[in-house]
Design an enzyme around this catalytic site. Structure first.
Site, PDB file in Angstrom:
ATOM      1  N   ASP A   1      10.480  11.983  -6.993  1.00  0.00           N
ATOM      2  CA  ASP A   1      10.077  11.227  -5.796  1.00  0.00           C
ATOM      3  C   ASP A   1      10.980  10.009  -5.616  1.00  0.00           C
ATOM      4  OD1 ASP A   1       8.551  10.897  -3.535  1.00  0.00           O
ATOM      5  OD2 ASP A   1       6.959   9.775  -4.542  1.00  0.00           O
TER       6      ASP A   1
ATOM      7  N   GLN B   1       0.848  -1.192   0.000  1.00  0.00           N
ATOM      8  CA  GLN B   1       0.000   0.000   0.000  1.00  0.00           C
ATOM      9  C   GLN B   1       0.877   1.233   0.000  1.00  0.00           C
ATOM     10  OE1 GLN B   1      -2.958   0.049   3.049  1.00  0.00           O
ATOM     11  NE2 GLN B   1      -3.950   1.841   2.165  1.00  0.00           N
TER      12      GLN B   1
ATOM     13  N   PHE C   1      -1.207   6.593  -2.287  1.00  0.00           N
ATOM     14  CA  PHE C   1      -2.368   6.850  -3.137  1.00  0.00           C
ATOM     15  C   PHE C   1      -3.211   5.625  -3.439  1.00  0.00           C
ATOM     16  CE2 PHE C   1       0.295  10.515  -3.759  1.00  0.00           C
ATOM     17  CZ  PHE C   1      -0.624  11.505  -3.490  1.00  0.00           C
ATOM     18  N   GLY C   2      -2.916   4.519  -2.787  1.00  0.00           N
ATOM     19  CA  GLY C   2      -3.783   3.369  -3.009  1.00  0.00           C
ATOM     20  C   GLY C   2      -3.104   2.047  -2.718  1.00  0.00           C
TER      21      GLY C   2
HETATM   22  N1  ATP Z   1       5.080  -3.665  -9.931  1.00  0.00           N
HETATM   23  C1  ATP Z   1       5.048  -4.125  -8.686  1.00  0.00           C
HETATM   24  N2  ATP Z   1       5.369  -5.413  -8.429  1.00  0.00           N
HETATM   25  C2  ATP Z   1       5.364  -5.890  -7.164  1.00  0.00           C
HETATM   26  N3  ATP Z   1       5.051  -5.150  -6.072  1.00  0.00           N
HETATM   27  C3  ATP Z   1       4.721  -3.864  -6.259  1.00  0.00           C
HETATM   28  C4  ATP Z   1       4.690  -3.277  -7.561  1.00  0.00           C
HETATM   29  N4  ATP Z   1       4.342  -1.975  -7.432  1.00  0.00           N
HETATM   30  C5  ATP Z   1       4.167  -1.760  -6.125  1.00  0.00           C
HETATM   31  N5  ATP Z   1       4.381  -2.889  -5.392  1.00  0.00           N
HETATM   32  C6  ATP Z   1       4.278  -3.046  -3.944  1.00  0.00           C
HETATM   33  O1  ATP Z   1       3.310  -2.163  -3.442  1.00  0.00           O
HETATM   34  C7  ATP Z   1       3.891  -1.255  -2.496  1.00  0.00           C
HETATM   35  C8  ATP Z   1       3.209   0.098  -2.612  1.00  0.00           C
HETATM   36  O2  ATP Z   1       3.625   0.713  -3.828  1.00  0.00           O
HETATM   37  P1  ATP Z   1       3.253   2.207  -4.180  1.00  0.00           P
HETATM   38  O3  ATP Z   1       4.021   2.582  -5.393  1.00  0.00           O
HETATM   39  O4  ATP Z   1       1.780   2.346  -4.253  1.00  0.00           O
HETATM   40  O5  ATP Z   1       3.666   3.073  -2.911  1.00  0.00           O
HETATM   41  P2  ATP Z   1       5.045   3.472  -2.236  1.00  0.00           P
HETATM   42  O6  ATP Z   1       6.014   3.874  -3.274  1.00  0.00           O
HETATM   43  O7  ATP Z   1       5.449   2.376  -1.293  1.00  0.00           O
HETATM   44  O8  ATP Z   1       4.614   4.731  -1.352  1.00  0.00           O
HETATM   45  P3  ATP Z   1       4.115   6.178  -1.815  1.00  0.00           P
HETATM   46  O9  ATP Z   1       2.864   6.023  -2.586  1.00  0.00           O
HETATM   47  O10 ATP Z   1       3.884   6.859  -0.530  1.00  0.00           O
HETATM   48  O11 ATP Z   1       5.205   6.773  -2.631  1.00  0.00           O
HETATM   49  C9  ATP Z   1       5.383  -1.244  -2.828  1.00  0.00           C
HETATM   50  O12 ATP Z   1       6.172  -0.908  -1.723  1.00  0.00           O
HETATM   51  C10 ATP Z   1       5.610  -2.685  -3.289  1.00  0.00           C
HETATM   52  O13 ATP Z   1       5.821  -3.521  -2.166  1.00  0.00           O
END
Ligand code: ATP
Length: 423
Positions: free
Chosen positions: A217, A93, A96-97
């Site tokens: 970011d 998570q 943003f989702g």
């Molecule tokens: N393509 C992907 N394959 C596998 N896991 C993923 C993938 N994209 C995201 N995740 C998992 O979902 C989590 C959340 O990703 P997301 O990009 O939504 O947020 P974030 O980068 O952790 O935080 P923020 O939105 O605050 O920048 C990641 O930390 C990862 O563990």
């Protein structure tokens, strides 16, 4: 040429009914004809770089696509692919989702039943998020057009009523953040440096485009890892086209993540390509120390990793003290001091004094070559155990960093209009 031909063409896969309805997005990928005409304009945003090939323009081992090869999904498609967004298929998570594991047909990318086809990661944006649409659109615009081995691949998207979703290639080893901070065993040095090089190449590609892309970011949680720990940058929600003409910066609303944002950007809203270099330096410091960029649970004066440890980076003796104790013996003193040198240059307060990312790539590659440790068995063991551990079962708890303990489950706080903290 290799990069060009390795990009599979998904032309003709826009078979699902397009659900775009908003004006801001309506010209983007609705039909082949619309796609082609709109993408010509979009391509010129980036550059006229290097040589052309059949489905785009090659640039520094990456590719600026002629047109966004993205599959348009319906909400029902993605419900099917994720077993109705079942909680046990959640991968993580972000601000943003939620991100879910889903299944699609490997050839057509059409949704398939769990267990058949290939796994993808499906991000479903919070419907109440004010910033969500802008981030979703930015992700589609940038990742839909750019292709590079160190950028995560966006496969498709859905926009239906308030539902905004993105479908990515699945990155089975999760994020660098998960490995550095959320697991009990220390993450091996060899993998840390490999990942740093991959991520640096991704940023260098963005900065090397004729019309530069400022990622804005950069942080450990946005560096995702494939099965062999090759790093790919994800999450282009805040990315910006760099300045046009002779200008050095763009001025923009201040948004990002505490601990990583460059001081000039925080103070003025002036965003430089070199602001990304600063954030990269912060990640290098995390890689060296095993400590988070920003942690309000640390004692006063130590909350910001850079403010706390910057003075230590210029002393060979003190650098050894700040290295993550868990990886002792996996790197030489020379490697630690060279890492400190490049980290220090990236986090220079004045953006003009920071290196270009392509020079950072070279420096890190040299550091990797330098690392001939007398006994590599400890490293080999650590790499093997890290490869065995499943990235999908993150263990939450505590682990020792260099200078104390870091609590695991705390994502660095994002700031910006979304939570009302605008500097
Ligand atoms: N393509 C992907 N394959 C596998 N896991 C993923 C993938 N994209 C995201 N995740 C998992 O979902 C989590 C959340 O990703 P997301 O990009 O939504 O947020 P974030 O980068 O952790 O935080 P923020 O939105 O605050 O920048 C990641 O930390 C990862 O563990």
């Amino acid at each position: 040429m290799g990069a060009c031909c390795s990009i599979p063409s998904k032309t003709g896969l826009h078979s699902h009914a397009t659900t775009n309805s908003g004006t801001e997005f309506s010209s983007m990928t609705t039909t082949t004809a619309a796609t082609t005409s709109s993408s010509v304009g979009r391509r010129s945003q980036f550059s006229e770089v290097a040589s052309e090939c059949s489905n785009g323009i090659i640039s520094d081992s990456g590719l600026i696509l002629e047109s966004p090869n993205l599959k348009v999904y319906t909400f029902l498609d993605l419900k099917t692919a994720t077993k109705n967004f079942k909680p046990d298929s959640m991968l993580g998570q972000g601000g943003f989702g939620k991100v879910y594991r889903g299944w699609v047909d490997a050839k057509t990318l059409a949704p398939s039943k769990a267990g058949s086809g290939m796994i993808v990661a499906i991000k479903r944006l919070n419907s109440e998020s004010v910033q969500g649409f802008a981030e979703w659109r930015s992700e589609v615009n940038f990742l839909g057009m750019l292709s590079h081995p160190n950028l995560v691949k966006l496969l498709g998207y859905c926009r239906e009523d308030k539902e905004l979703l993105l479908v990515y290639e699945f990155m089975p080893r999760g994020s660098l953040e998960n490995h550095l901070f959320r697991r009990n065993e220390p993450f091996p040095w060899e993998l840390r440096i490999k990942i740093a090089i991959g991520a640096a190449r991704g940023l260098a590609f963005l900065h090397g485009l004729q019309r530069e892309v400022i990622y804005r970011d950069f942080k450990a949680s946005n560096i995702l890892l494939d099965s062999t720990y090759d790093a790919k940058i994800s999450d282009f929600g805040l990315a910006k086209l760099g300045p046009a003409d002779e200008k050095s910066h763009v001025t923009t609303r201040i948004m990002g993540t505490y601990g990583y944002a460059a001081p000039e950007y925080m103070a003025t809203g002036h965003l430089y390509v070199k602001s990304d270099v600063y954030a990269f330096g912060v990640v290098l410091l995390e890689v060296m120390t095993g400590l988070k960029a920003h942690n309000t649970k640390r004692p006063r004066g130590q909350e910001s990793l850079v403010d706390w440890l910057r003075p230590e980076l210029s002393s060979k003796h003190r650098v050894k003290q700040i290295m993550d104790k868990g990886i002792k013996g996996q790197y030489t003193t020379k490697v630690a001091t060279e890492m400190a040198r490049i980290t220090l240059s990236c986090i220079e307060p004045d953006p003009k004094n920071r290196p270009h990312m392509k020079d950072v790539v070279d420096a890190l590659e040299n550091i990797r070559k330098l690392n001939i440790v007398p006994d590599r068995s400890s490293t080999k063991q650590a790499v093997a155990s890290s490869s065995r551990a499943s990235p999908l079962h993150h263990q939450y708890g505590y682990r020792a960093g260099a200078l104390g303990t870091e609590r695991k489950k705390t994502t660095p706080g994002r700031f910006g209009v979304e939570n009302g903290i605008v500097a």
